[in-house]
Write a protein that holds these residues in place. Structure first.
Motif, PDB file in Angstrom:
ATOM      1  N   ASN A  96       0.123  -8.871  -1.619  1.00 18.27           N
ATOM      2  CA  ASN A  96       0.483  -8.106  -2.806  1.00 18.27           C
ATOM      3  C   ASN A  96      -0.022  -6.682  -2.647  1.00 18.27           C
ATOM      4  OD1 ASN A  96      -0.690  -7.111  -5.677  1.00 18.27           O
ATOM      5  ND2 ASN A  96       1.245  -8.198  -5.949  1.00 18.27           N
ATOM      6  N   ALA A  97       0.770  -5.736  -3.106  1.00 15.06           N
ATOM      7  CA  ALA A  97       0.358  -4.336  -3.036  1.00 15.06           C
ATOM      8  C   ALA A  97       0.765  -3.619  -4.308  1.00 15.06           C
ATOM      9  CB  ALA A  97       0.981  -3.665  -1.824  1.00 15.06           C
ATOM     10  N   ASP A  98      -0.146  -2.824  -4.796  1.00 13.07           N
ATOM     11  CA  ASP A  98       0.135  -1.973  -5.951  1.00 13.07           C
ATOM     12  C   ASP A  98       0.426  -0.571  -5.431  1.00 13.07           C
ATOM     13  OD1 ASP A  98      -1.325   0.045  -8.149  1.00 13.07           O
ATOM     14  OD2 ASP A  98      -0.108  -1.545  -9.008  1.00 13.07           O
ATOM     15  N   MET A  99       1.643  -0.109  -5.699  1.00 11.72           N
ATOM     16  CA  MET A  99       2.080   1.197  -5.205  1.00 11.72           C
ATOM     17  C   MET A  99       2.051   2.206  -6.344  1.00 11.72           C
ATOM     18  SD  MET A  99       3.110   0.752  -1.995  1.00 11.72           S
ATOM     19  CE  MET A  99       3.613  -0.607  -0.907  1.00 11.72           C
ATOM     20  N   GLY A 100       1.451   3.340  -6.086  1.00 13.91           N
ATOM     21  CA  GLY A 100       1.407   4.391  -7.084  1.00 13.91           C
ATOM     22  C   GLY A 100       2.439   5.460  -6.798  1.00 13.91           C
ATOM     23  N   TYR A 101       3.185   5.833  -7.828  1.00 11.12           N
ATOM     24  CA  TYR A 101       4.184   6.891  -7.743  1.00 11.12           C
ATOM     25  C   TYR A 101       3.948   7.835  -8.919  1.00 11.12           C
ATOM     26  CZ  TYR A 101       6.530   3.688  -4.560  1.00 11.12           C
ATOM     27  OH  TYR A 101       6.822   2.841  -3.511  1.00 11.12           O
ATOM     28  N   PRO A 102       4.538   9.024  -8.848  1.00 12.42           N
ATOM     29  CA  PRO A 102       4.393   9.933 -10.001  1.00 12.42           C
ATOM     30  C   PRO A 102       4.870   9.301 -11.309  1.00 12.42           C
ATOM     31  CG  PRO A 102       5.204  11.122  -8.104  1.00 12.42           C
ATOM     32  CD  PRO A 102       5.198   9.671  -7.718  1.00 12.42           C
ATOM     33  N   SER A 103       5.831   8.393 -11.205  1.00 14.91           N
ATOM     34  CA  SER A 103       6.393   7.753 -12.389  1.00 14.91           C
ATOM     35  C   SER A 103       5.570   6.581 -12.891  1.00 14.91           C
ATOM     36  CB  SER A 103       7.819   7.285 -12.106  1.00 14.91           C
ATOM     37  OG  SER A 103       7.827   6.366 -11.029  1.00 14.91           O
ATOM     38  N   GLY A 104       4.604   6.116 -12.090  1.00 14.35           N
ATOM     39  CA  GLY A 104       3.803   4.966 -12.485  1.00 14.35           C
ATOM     40  C   GLY A 104       3.457   4.089 -11.297  1.00 14.35           C
ATOM     41  N   SER A 105       2.862   2.916 -11.600  1.00 11.23           N
ATOM     42  CA  SER A 105       2.474   1.984 -10.543  1.00 11.23           C
ATOM     43  C   SER A 105       3.360   0.750 -10.583  1.00 11.23           C
ATOM     44  CB  SER A 105       1.015   1.572 -10.709  1.00 11.23           C
ATOM     45  OG  SER A 105       0.159   2.680 -10.526  1.00 11.23           O
ATOM     46  N   TYR A 106       3.648   0.216  -9.405  1.00 17.27           N
ATOM     47  CA  TYR A 106       4.528  -0.945  -9.310  1.00 17.27           C
ATOM     48  C   TYR A 106       3.943  -1.929  -8.309  1.00 17.27           C
ATOM     49  CZ  TYR A 106       7.629   2.471 -11.428  1.00 17.27           C
ATOM     50  OH  TYR A 106       8.163   3.419 -12.254  1.00 17.27           O
ATOM     51  N   GLY A 107       4.058  -3.195  -8.601  1.00 20.13           N
ATOM     52  CA  GLY A 107       3.545  -4.238  -7.724  1.00 20.13           C
ATOM     53  C   GLY A 107       4.636  -4.824  -6.850  1.00 20.13           C
ATOM     54  N   TYR A 108       4.280  -5.126  -5.617  1.00 24.15           N
ATOM     55  CA  TYR A 108       5.228  -5.713  -4.685  1.00 24.15           C
ATOM     56  C   TYR A 108       4.599  -6.938  -4.022  1.00 24.15           C
ATOM     57  CZ  TYR A 108       7.886  -1.411  -5.114  1.00 24.15           C
ATOM     58  OH  TYR A 108       8.612  -0.361  -5.606  1.00 24.15           O
ATOM     59  N   TRP A 109       5.461  -7.887  -3.654  1.00 30.03           N
ATOM     60  CA  TRP A 109       5.019  -9.117  -3.003  1.00 30.03           C
ATOM     61  C   TRP A 109       5.713  -9.270  -1.656  1.00 30.03           C
ATOM     62  CZ3 TRP A 109       1.214 -12.189  -4.890  1.00 30.03           C
ATOM     63  CH2 TRP A 109       0.886 -12.060  -6.244  1.00 30.03           C
ATOM     64  N   GLY A 110       4.984  -9.850  -0.719  1.00 24.99           N
ATOM     65  CA  GLY A 110       5.596 -10.244   0.531  1.00 24.99           C
ATOM     66  C   GLY A 110       6.302 -11.580   0.376  1.00 24.99           C
ATOM     67  N   GLN A 111       6.912 -12.038   1.462  1.00 20.14           N
ATOM     68  CA  GLN A 111       7.702 -13.268   1.409  1.00 20.14           C
ATOM     69  C   GLN A 111       6.836 -14.516   1.570  1.00 20.14           C
ATOM     70  OE1 GLN A 111       7.327 -11.433   4.075  1.00 20.14           O
ATOM     71  NE2 GLN A 111       6.985 -12.861   5.784  1.00 20.14           N
ATOM     72  N   GLY A 112       5.612 -14.342   1.987  1.00 22.14           N
ATOM     73  CA  GLY A 112       4.700 -15.466   2.144  1.00 22.14           C
ATOM     74  C   GLY A 112       4.630 -15.965   3.574  1.00 22.14           C
ATOM     75  N   THR A 113       3.473 -16.467   3.941  1.00 27.13           N
ATOM     76  CA  THR A 113       3.285 -17.071   5.259  1.00 27.13           C
ATOM     77  C   THR A 113       2.506 -18.368   5.080  1.00 27.13           C
ATOM     78  OG1 THR A 113       2.511 -16.687   7.527  1.00 27.13           O
ATOM     79  CG2 THR A 113       1.156 -15.764   5.764  1.00 27.13           C
ATOM     80  N   GLN A 114       2.955 -19.402   5.742  1.00 23.07           N
ATOM     81  CA  GLN A 114       2.378 -20.730   5.561  1.00 23.07           C
ATOM     82  C   GLN A 114       1.104 -20.892   6.386  1.00 23.07           C
ATOM     83  OE1 GLN A 114       3.688 -23.561   3.635  1.00 23.07           O
ATOM     84  NE2 GLN A 114       1.595 -24.232   4.069  1.00 23.07           N
ATOM     85  N   VAL A 115       0.083 -21.393   5.747  1.00 21.61           N
ATOM     86  CA  VAL A 115      -1.159 -21.772   6.437  1.00 21.61           C
ATOM     87  C   VAL A 115      -1.350 -23.271   6.243  1.00 21.61           C
ATOM     88  CG1 VAL A 115      -3.666 -21.558   6.463  1.00 21.61           C
ATOM     89  CG2 VAL A 115      -2.233 -19.521   6.208  1.00 21.61           C
ATOM     90  N   THR A 116      -1.442 -23.986   7.338  1.00 20.51           N
ATOM     91  CA  THR A 116      -1.654 -25.429   7.305  1.00 20.51           C
ATOM     92  C   THR A 116      -2.956 -25.758   8.012  1.00 20.51           C
ATOM     93  OG1 THR A 116       0.739 -25.800   7.354  1.00 20.51           O
ATOM     94  CG2 THR A 116      -0.669 -27.677   7.866  1.00 20.51           C
ATOM     95  N   VAL A 117      -3.794 -26.533   7.363  1.00 23.28           N
ATOM     96  CA  VAL A 117      -5.094 -26.897   7.928  1.00 23.28           C
ATOM     97  C   VAL A 117      -5.155 -28.413   8.053  1.00 23.28           C
ATOM     98  CG1 VAL A 117      -7.592 -26.708   7.722  1.00 23.28           C
ATOM     99  CG2 VAL A 117      -6.123 -24.896   6.804  1.00 23.28           C
ATOM    100  N   SER A 118      -5.293 -28.878   9.278  1.00 17.66           N
ATOM    101  CA  SER A 118      -5.359 -30.325   9.508  1.00 17.66           C
ATOM    102  C   SER A 118      -6.813 -30.786   9.496  1.00 17.66           C
ATOM    103  CB  SER A 118      -4.717 -30.681  10.843  1.00 17.66           C
ATOM    104  OG  SER A 118      -5.412 -30.059  11.909  1.00 17.66           O
ATOM    105  N   SER A 119      -7.022 -31.949   8.953  1.00 19.22           N
ATOM    106  CA  SER A 119      -8.396 -32.474   8.855  1.00 19.22           C
ATOM    107  C   SER A 119      -8.771 -33.300  10.072  1.00 19.22           C
ATOM    108  CB  SER A 119      -8.536 -33.313   7.588  1.00 19.22           C
ATOM    109  OG  SER A 119      -7.581 -34.346   7.587  1.00 19.22           O
TER     110      SER A 119
END
Length: 119
Positions: A96-119
């Motif tokens: 997630n990133a908060d971007m600042g512009y003269p008009s205001g701030s906007y949040g953006y999300w990435g598409q996600g990456t899977q993390v799998t942890v085996s026991s």
């Protein structure tokens, strides 16, 4: 348009390590807070860690001492070093990133990456 592209997810054994990266590109004016969130199946998305442009960090209690967030402002990239991984860390990790512009701030999300942890 702003794009956040994550990489570095995968399968790891319990106790292992992974390093996630998230690079921002596009119409970037000012990158404010960047962070990592995660969502496990059947659960709500939760905060993992955040970092300000000045380097101040914040972590979820569940990852303190095991995960480290960092950023390279010159590369518009945020990283998440994950050590001592546990099965309960398995989730889709989102940048997630908060971007600042003269008009205001906007949040953006990435598409996600899977993390799998085996026991």
């Amino acid at each position: 348009q702003v794009q956040l592209v994550e990489s570095g997810g995968g399968l790891v054994q319990s106790g292992g390590s992974l390093r996630l990266s998230c690079a921002a590109s596009g119409s970037i004016f000012r990158l404010n807070i960047m962070g990592w969130y995660r969502q496990a199946p059947g659960k709500e998305r939760e905060l993992v860690a955040t970092i300000t442009s000045g380097g101040s960090t914040n972590y979820a209690d569940s990852v303190k001492g095991r995960f480290t967030i960092s950023r390279d402002n010159a590369k518009n990239t945020v990283y998440l070093q994950m050590n001592s991984l546990k099965p309960e860390d398995a989730a889709v990790y989102y940048c997630n990133a908060d971007m600042g512009y003269p008009s205001g701030s906007y949040g953006y999300w990435g598409q996600g990456t899977q993390v799998t942890v085996s026991s």
